[in-house]
Design a protein around this motif. Structure first.
Motif, PDB file in Angstrom:
ATOM      1  N   GLN A   1      -2.726  -8.091   1.414  1.00 48.02           N
ATOM      2  CA  GLN A   1      -2.616  -6.768   2.503  1.00 48.02           C
ATOM      3  C   GLN A   1      -3.524  -5.869   1.822  1.00 48.02           C
ATOM      4  O   GLN A   1      -3.954  -6.084   0.764  1.00 48.02           O
ATOM      5  N   ALA A   2      -3.983  -5.200   2.803  1.00 42.25           N
ATOM      6  CA  ALA A   2      -4.703  -3.785   2.394  1.00 42.25           C
ATOM      7  C   ALA A   2      -3.944  -2.432   2.510  1.00 42.25           C
ATOM      8  O   ALA A   2      -3.138  -2.412   3.311  1.00 42.25           O
TER       9      ALA A   2
ATOM     10  N   ILE B   1      -7.278 -11.476  -0.255  1.00 45.68           N
ATOM     11  CA  ILE B   1      -7.977 -10.914   0.974  1.00 45.68           C
ATOM     12  C   ILE B   1      -9.175 -11.716   0.814  1.00 45.68           C
ATOM     13  O   ILE B   1      -9.993 -11.470  -0.266  1.00 45.68           O
ATOM     14  N   PHE B   2      -9.765 -12.104   1.966  1.00 50.09           N
ATOM     15  CA  PHE B   2     -11.519 -12.645   1.971  1.00 50.09           C
ATOM     16  C   PHE B   2     -11.637 -14.075   1.176  1.00 50.09           C
ATOM     17  O   PHE B   2     -12.785 -14.486   1.315  1.00 50.09           O
ATOM     18  N   LYS B   3     -10.392 -14.432   0.556  1.00 50.81           N
ATOM     19  CA  LYS B   3     -10.435 -15.926  -0.162  1.00 50.81           C
ATOM     20  C   LYS B   3     -10.643 -16.864   1.023  1.00 50.81           C
ATOM     21  O   LYS B   3      -9.600 -17.356   1.588  1.00 50.81           O
TER      22      LYS B   3
ATOM     23  N   TYR C   1      -6.208  -0.819   5.646  1.00 54.81           N
ATOM     24  CA  TYR C   1      -7.126  -0.443   4.909  1.00 54.81           C
ATOM     25  C   TYR C   1      -7.388   1.151   5.207  1.00 54.81           C
ATOM     26  O   TYR C   1      -7.522   1.213   6.184  1.00 54.81           O
ATOM     27  N   GLY C   2      -7.353   1.858   4.268  1.00 54.55           N
ATOM     28  CA  GLY C   2      -7.704   3.419   4.569  1.00 54.55           C
ATOM     29  C   GLY C   2      -6.375   4.045   4.713  1.00 54.55           C
ATOM     30  O   GLY C   2      -6.573   5.320   4.877  1.00 54.55           O
TER      31      GLY C   2
ATOM     32  N   ALA D   1       4.974  -2.559   1.203  1.00 54.16           N
ATOM     33  CA  ALA D   1       3.913  -3.125   1.690  1.00 54.16           C
ATOM     34  C   ALA D   1       3.887  -2.908   3.146  1.00 54.16           C
ATOM     35  O   ALA D   1       4.676  -2.644   3.984  1.00 54.16           O
ATOM     36  N   SER D   2       2.471  -3.093   3.687  1.00 59.04           N
ATOM     37  CA  SER D   2       2.190  -2.486   5.014  1.00 59.04           C
ATOM     38  C   SER D   2       3.117  -3.322   6.146  1.00 59.04           C
ATOM     39  O   SER D   2       3.703  -2.842   7.120  1.00 59.04           O
TER      40      SER D   2
END
Length: 199
Positions: free
Chosen positions: A181-182, A191-193, A93-94, A104-105
Motif C-alpha cells: 500500500q501507499a 509496490i512496483f516489484k 499515495y499522497g 492500512a488504507s
C-alpha cells in the motif's frame, strides 16, 4: 460468478484486458454514462460490458480501480455490500497517514463497504506492466493479495490464476496489506516489484 471493474482509467483498462485475454466477461463502469467509454470497452473485446455504476455494483466481485479519494462515492452506490467481495486496487499515495487514522488504507476502504469481504490486490504493478500478458519467459507474473478473510483471498487467488497470474498471499490487511500500500509520501516495500513465478 459475476465480475465488475469500477474505474476505467489506465488500471481499469489493464484489468479489463486481462479479463478479455482469458475470455471472462466483466462489467465496467465509472461515474460517467456508459456511452462515454463504450468505444474504449469495445476496442478491448466483446466480453467487456459497459454499464451504469448502479448496475455494475450488482456483480459478486467488484474491482475498485478508482482513485483512493473516490472509494466512498462508489461505496454509496449500495446500502449494504453483504455477500460481495471487493478487490481494493487503490493506492492512497499522497493521503496523509493521519487521514487514515493510522490504519492500512485497505482497512479504511473496508469500513466504507459495509458487509463486504475485502481483498487488497492487483495494485502493486504499474498500469503498463499490469497491461501486459502475465505469461513471461515460461513463468507467470505475480500478484500479491492481502485479506482478513481467507475464503475471499482464496476466491480472488483462483480468479488471478484464471487470469494467468500467479497469486501470492501476504496474510491480513494490517500486516501483508502494508507491504502493498501507499500512504503519505511512502510506498509499501512490494509496490512496483515486478516478479515472475516459475512452476
Amino acid at each position: 460468478m459475476s465480475y465488475a471493474i469500477i474505474g476505467f482509467g489506465k488500471i481499469g483498462q489493464a484489468l479489463a484486458r486481462a479479463f478479455a485475454r482469458s475470455g471472462i466477461e466483466v462489467s465496467v463502469a465509472t461515474t460517467r454514462e456508459p456511452e462515454s467509454f463504450a468505444s474504449a470497452a469495445a476496442a478491448i473485446g466483446p466480453t467487456i460490458i459497459p454499464k451504469k455504476l448502479a448496475e455494475a455494483v450488482k456483480a459478486d466481485v467488484v474491482f475498485l480501480a478508482v482513485r483512493f479519494e473516490s472509494h466512498q462515492d462508489v461505496a454509496k452506490a449500495l446500502s449494504t455490500w453483504q455477500g460481495k467481495t471487493i478487490v481494493d486496487v487503490t493506492n492512497a499515495y499522497g493521503v496523509p497517514p493521519e487521514e487514515l487514522g493510522g490504519q492500512a488504507s485497505s482497512r479504511v476502504v473496508a469500513q466504507a463497504f459495509t458487509g463486504a469481504r475485502l481483498v487488497k490486490g492487483f495494485n502493486h504493478l504499474a498500469a503498463a506492466v499490469l497491461d501486459q500478458d502475465p505469461a513471461v519467459h515460461g513463468g507467470r507474473r505475480v500478484v500479491f493479495l492481502a485479506s482478513d478473510d481467507d475464503g475471499a483471498a482464496a476466491e480472488i487467488g483462483a480468479l488471478a490464476e484464471n487470469l494467468g497470474f500467479s497469486p501470492i498471499k501476504l496474510g491480513g490487511l494490517s500486516e501483508g496489506g502494508l507491504l502493498v500500500q501507499a500512504r503519505g509520501n511512502s510506498w509499501g516495500q512490494l509496490i512496483f516489484k515486478d516478479l515472475v513465478k516459475f512452476d
